[in-house]
Design a protein around this motif. Structure first.
Motif, mmCIF file in Angstrom:
data_model
loop_
_atom_site.group_PDB
_atom_site.id
_atom_site.type_symbol
_atom_site.label_atom_id
_atom_site.label_comp_id
_atom_site.label_asym_id
_atom_site.label_seq_id
_atom_site.Cartn_x
_atom_site.Cartn_y
_atom_site.Cartn_z
ATOM 1 N N ASP A 1 0.958 -0.943 0.332
ATOM 2 C CA ASP A 1 0.059 -0.319 -0.072
ATOM 3 C C ASP A 1 0.825 1.172 -0.169
ATOM 4 O O ASP A 1 1.990 1.536 0.764
ATOM 5 N N LEU A 2 0.848 2.145 -0.560
ATOM 6 C CA LEU A 2 1.584 2.977 -0.740
ATOM 7 C C LEU A 2 0.294 4.722 -1.227
ATOM 8 O O LEU A 2 -0.986 4.211 -0.458
ATOM 9 N N PHE A 3 0.981 5.707 -0.826
ATOM 10 C CA PHE A 3 0.908 6.726 0.050
ATOM 11 C C PHE A 3 1.542 7.873 -0.547
ATOM 12 O O PHE A 3 3.001 7.981 -0.553
ATOM 13 N N LYS A 4 1.035 9.182 -0.989
ATOM 14 C CA LYS A 4 1.578 10.365 -1.315
ATOM 15 C C LYS A 4 2.169 11.557 -0.405
ATOM 16 O O LYS A 4 0.324 12.181 0.235
ATOM 17 N N PRO A 5 3.259 11.090 0.934
ATOM 18 C CA PRO A 5 3.244 12.057 1.426
ATOM 19 C C PRO A 5 2.867 13.323 1.037
ATOM 20 O O PRO A 5 3.080 13.878 0.075
ATOM 21 N N GLU A 6 2.847 14.451 1.964
ATOM 22 C CA GLU A 6 2.760 15.841 0.708
ATOM 23 C C GLU A 6 3.848 16.591 1.372
ATOM 24 O O GLU A 6 4.051 17.908 0.000
ATOM 25 N N ALA B 1 3.480 15.939 -6.736
ATOM 26 C CA ALA B 1 2.923 14.357 -7.217
ATOM 27 C C ALA B 1 3.841 14.088 -8.041
ATOM 28 O O ALA B 1 3.807 12.546 -8.934
ATOM 29 N N LYS B 2 4.674 14.787 -9.419
ATOM 30 C CA LYS B 2 5.183 14.567 -10.292
ATOM 31 C C LYS B 2 6.846 13.636 -9.221
ATOM 32 O O LYS B 2 6.892 12.459 -9.792
ATOM 33 N N ASP B 3 7.322 13.534 -8.528
ATOM 34 C CA ASP B 3 8.315 12.584 -7.394
ATOM 35 C C ASP B 3 7.545 11.400 -7.804
ATOM 36 O O ASP B 3 8.164 10.349 -7.268
ATOM 37 N N PHE B 4 6.192 11.657 -6.801
ATOM 38 C CA PHE B 4 5.312 10.718 -6.342
ATOM 39 C C PHE B 4 5.516 9.450 -7.832
ATOM 40 O O PHE B 4 6.020 8.251 -7.138
ATOM 41 N N TYR B 5 4.939 10.104 -9.007
ATOM 42 C CA TYR B 5 4.647 9.300 -9.907
ATOM 43 C C TYR B 5 5.210 8.963 -10.588
ATOM 44 O O TYR B 5 5.842 7.872 -11.326
ATOM 45 N N GLU B 6 6.933 9.864 -10.470
ATOM 46 C CA GLU B 6 7.921 9.288 -11.336
ATOM 47 C C GLU B 6 8.628 7.750 -10.711
ATOM 48 O O GLU B 6 9.315 7.535 -11.641
ATOM 49 N N VAL B 7 8.454 8.156 -9.468
ATOM 50 C CA VAL B 7 9.478 7.120 -8.621
ATOM 51 C C VAL B 7 8.150 5.885 -9.072
ATOM 52 O O VAL B 7 9.514 4.530 -8.980
ATOM 53 N N TRP B 8 7.085 6.059 -8.774
ATOM 54 C CA TRP B 8 6.409 4.868 -9.036
ATOM 55 C C TRP B 8 6.500 4.056 -10.362
ATOM 56 O O TRP B 8 6.157 3.229 -10.586
ATOM 57 N N HIS C 1 9.946 5.492 3.012
ATOM 58 C CA HIS C 1 8.539 6.133 3.138
ATOM 59 C C HIS C 1 7.255 6.533 2.538
ATOM 60 O O HIS C 1 6.215 7.183 2.996
ATOM 61 N N ILE C 2 7.229 6.077 1.243
ATOM 62 C CA ILE C 2 5.976 6.130 0.231
ATOM 63 C C ILE C 2 5.323 5.268 0.802
ATOM 64 O O ILE C 2 3.999 4.717 -0.077
#
Length: 105
Positions: free
Chosen positions: A8-13, A17-24, A80-81
Motif C-alpha cells: 500500500d502506497l501513499f503520497k506524503p504532502e 505529485a510529479k516525484d511520487f508518480y515518477e518513482v512509481w 516512506h511512501i
C-alpha cells in the motif's frame, strides 16, 4: 515458495505529485522486468487504490528482503511512501484438500 505480496502506497504532502508518480513509474519498470525474467509471477494494481498485489516466487525469507531493498522505491530513498507491505506464503489448494480428508475424519 510462492508468496503473495501486498504493498500500500501513499503520497506524503512533502513529496510532489510529479516525484511520487515518477518513482512509481520507475518501480513499474523494475516490476515489469521482474515479471518477465524474474521472481514475479503476476502483478496487479488494485483499481481506484494505491495498492499493488503480486505473486512472487522465492527460495527464502532472505530473498524477500533482497527483492524489496533492490526496488527503486527503496534504493532511491522513497521507502516512506510505502504505508505497508506484507508477504503471505501460498500453498496449493489441492494440498489443503488432501489435509482436509484427514482433518474431517
Amino acid at each position: 515458495m510462492l508468496v503473495l505480496l501486498t504493498a500500500d502506497l501513499f503520497k506524503p504532502e512533502s513529496v510532489s505529485a510529479k516525484d511520487f508518480y515518477e518513482v512509481w513509474r520507475k518501480e513499474s519498470v523494475a516490476a515489469s522486468a521482474a515479471a518477465k525474467n524474474g521472481p514475479i509471477k503476476g502483478i496487479w494494481k488494485v483499481a481506484g487504490e494505491y495498492q499493488v498485489i503480486a505473486v512472487v516466487e522465492v527460495e527464502s525469507g532472505e530473498q524477500i528482503d533482497e527483492i524489496v531493498h533492490s526496488l527503486p522505491i527503496w534504493s532511491e530513498g522513497y521507502a516512506h511512501i510505502v504505508k505497508s507491505i506484507s508477504f503471505k506464503p501460498l500453498s496449493p489448494y489441492s494440498e489443503w484438500a488432501e489435509q482436509l480428508k484427514t482433518l474431517a475424519n
